[in-house]
Design an enzyme around this catalytic site. Structure first.
Site, short mmCIF file in Angstrom:
data_model
loop_
_atom_site.label_atom_id
_atom_site.label_comp_id
_atom_site.label_asym_id
_atom_site.label_seq_id
_atom_site.Cartn_x
_atom_site.Cartn_y
_atom_site.Cartn_z
CG ASP A 73 -2.75 21.04 2.55
OD1 ASP A 73 -3.05 22.11 1.97
OD2 ASP A 73 -3.61 20.24 2.96
CG ASP A 123 -5.06 19.56 -5.48
OD1 ASP A 123 -5.19 20.72 -5.07
OD2 ASP A 123 -5.66 18.58 -4.97
CD GLU A 145 -8.36 22.16 -0.10
OE1 GLU A 145 -9.53 22.18 -0.48
OE2 GLU A 145 -7.57 21.23 -0.37
CD GLU A 146 -5.75 18.27 -0.94
OE1 GLU A 146 -6.86 17.73 -0.85
OE2 GLU A 146 -5.27 18.69 -1.99
CD GLU A 177 -7.92 23.59 -4.65
OE1 GLU A 177 -7.32 22.71 -5.31
OE2 GLU A 177 -8.09 23.53 -3.41
ZN LIG Z 1 -6.51 21.34 -3.89
#
Ligand SMILES: [Zn+2]
Length: 385
Positions: free
Chosen positions: A74, A105, A139-140, A165
């Site tokens: 994501d 990212d 994840e976000e 990351e």
């Molecule tokens: Zn990230």
């Protein structure tokens, strides 16, 4: 199929940027990566979390310890589109930089991990150990993908974890945890000239925020690596008409946790304060809607050392190993592991680029990470023998 060329490697990132996986729709990324891996004889499995959200897992290697490599699929929203110089979902190359949402990212990191698996398989360099790709959803915000992987046992036999990351300028091996807690207060509307007919929802909430803040002074422990815990009330809302008692009010807190003052401690603390400020008239409800524990490892292991060695070889820099304030999926993937567990966050892109307008990654660095990972993963596993 042989190895991928630089052009193909750049095109894969471009394809990934084109898929709008703005905190949803990771399933499209899963399908793309599954097809890509299948074209190179690596089977991958999609594990659905919902109709549009899913994790992806793939593995190469026959026997021996498992190195997990992980990245999230994501991205955060593009934000104010008028501020971008380039279409956030059409990757654009300018002066050696690749622009687009997720280029740093972390679709470049994710792509570098997947491509390195393909290159390693094609070169036949994995003689000992297994490499397991754990591509995550969500994840976000709350980390549901990483939580699912952990619950389903994908981390049980893992000996080391790398999360790609954006971290091209430092190797991270520990980070704080994070929590979001919302407290809502229910009142009863009434005209403000006759308050006895209602109940002001703001009142108990003011007391709640004040009491939480005061009591936080007693959270005095500091982690040697991560520093002190942090707590802030960041949202406070209530009322919509000046001559009416509000029937609803809410506040939200973000908390950054450390092992000495962990997430559970804060949940009990909030519950205690809730009981303290409750009266016969108030109705307060607490919702911990995001909770990701801190990650504390010592960094004293061969994974950190080998990452530094290969950073010198491929990026020509001496990288320091550090702790970071930001959270990663390691929070949920490593809940059962101890502080000796080898974990690093290391990947293309600068963390300062994450979530920014005109997000970008250096093309040469992205390509270097593919080479770096392709040599580093088998070397690390071989050295465990
Ligand atoms: Zn990230």
């Amino acid at each position: 199929m042989g190895k991928l060329t630089d052009t193909e490697i750049v095109n894969i990132l471009s394809d990934l940027v084109r898929i709008k996986s703005v905190n949803d729709n990771e399933i499209e990324v899963c399908h793309y990566l599954q097809d890509l891996l299948a074209a190179h004889n690596i089977p991958a499995q999609i594990i659905k979390l919902s109709e549009t959200r899913a994790n992806l897992v793939a593995e190469i290697g026959e026997h021996g310890p498992v190195l997990a490599i992980s990245g999230h699929m994501d991205v955060v929203s593009e934000g104010d589109i008028s501020k971008w110089h380039y279409d956030p979902f059409v990757m654009t190359e300018v002066d050696g930089k690749l622009y687009g949402r997720g280029t740093a990212d972390m679709k470049s990191g994710l792509a570098a991990l997947v491509i390195s698996m393909i290159q390693i398989q094609a070169a036949g360099t994995l003689n000992y150990g297994k490499i397991r790709l754990l591509a995550t959803a969500g994840e976000e915000i709350v980390g549901e993908g990483a939580k699912a992987f952990h619950q389903q046992g994908y981390m049980d036999d893992v000996s080391a974890l790398i999360i790609a990351e954006p971290s091209e300028d430092r190797i991270i091996y520990a980070h704080k945890g994070s929590m979001d807690i919302r407290v809502t207060s229910k009142g009863k509307a009434a005209h403000s000239s006759m308050p006895h007919l209602g109940f002001n929802a703001i009142k108990p909430l003011i007391k709640f925020v004040y009491t939480v803040d005061e009591g936080f002074k007693d959270f005095t422990q500091t982690n040697s690596l991560l520093g002190p815990p942090i707590l802030n009330a960041t949202i406070f809302k209530g009322g919509n008409q000046v001559n009416s008692l509000p029937e609803h009010a809410e506040t939200e807190f973000n908390i950054r946790t450390i092992p000495e003052h962990d997430n559970n401690q804060f949940i009990s603390y909030f519950k205690r304060i809730l009981q303290q400020v409750e009266s016969t008239e108030s109705q307060l409800v607490m919702d911990t809607y995001m909770s990701r524990p801190p990650v504390f490892t010592t960094g004293d292991n061969s994974l950190v050392q080998i990452a530094q060695t290969f950073a010198m070889k491929y990026l020509n820099t001496k990288l320091e190993a550090q702790a970071s304030p930001g959270v990663t999926d390691a929070a949920d993937l490593l809940v059962d592991k101890d502080e000796q567990f080898p974990f690093i966050m290391f990947g293309p892109g600068n963390v300062s680029q994450a979530h920014q307008v005109d997000e970008h990654v250096d093309k040469a660095i992205y390509l270097s990470f593919v080479k770096l990972f392709s040599e580093m993963f088998p070397t690390y596993l071989q050295n465990l023998k």
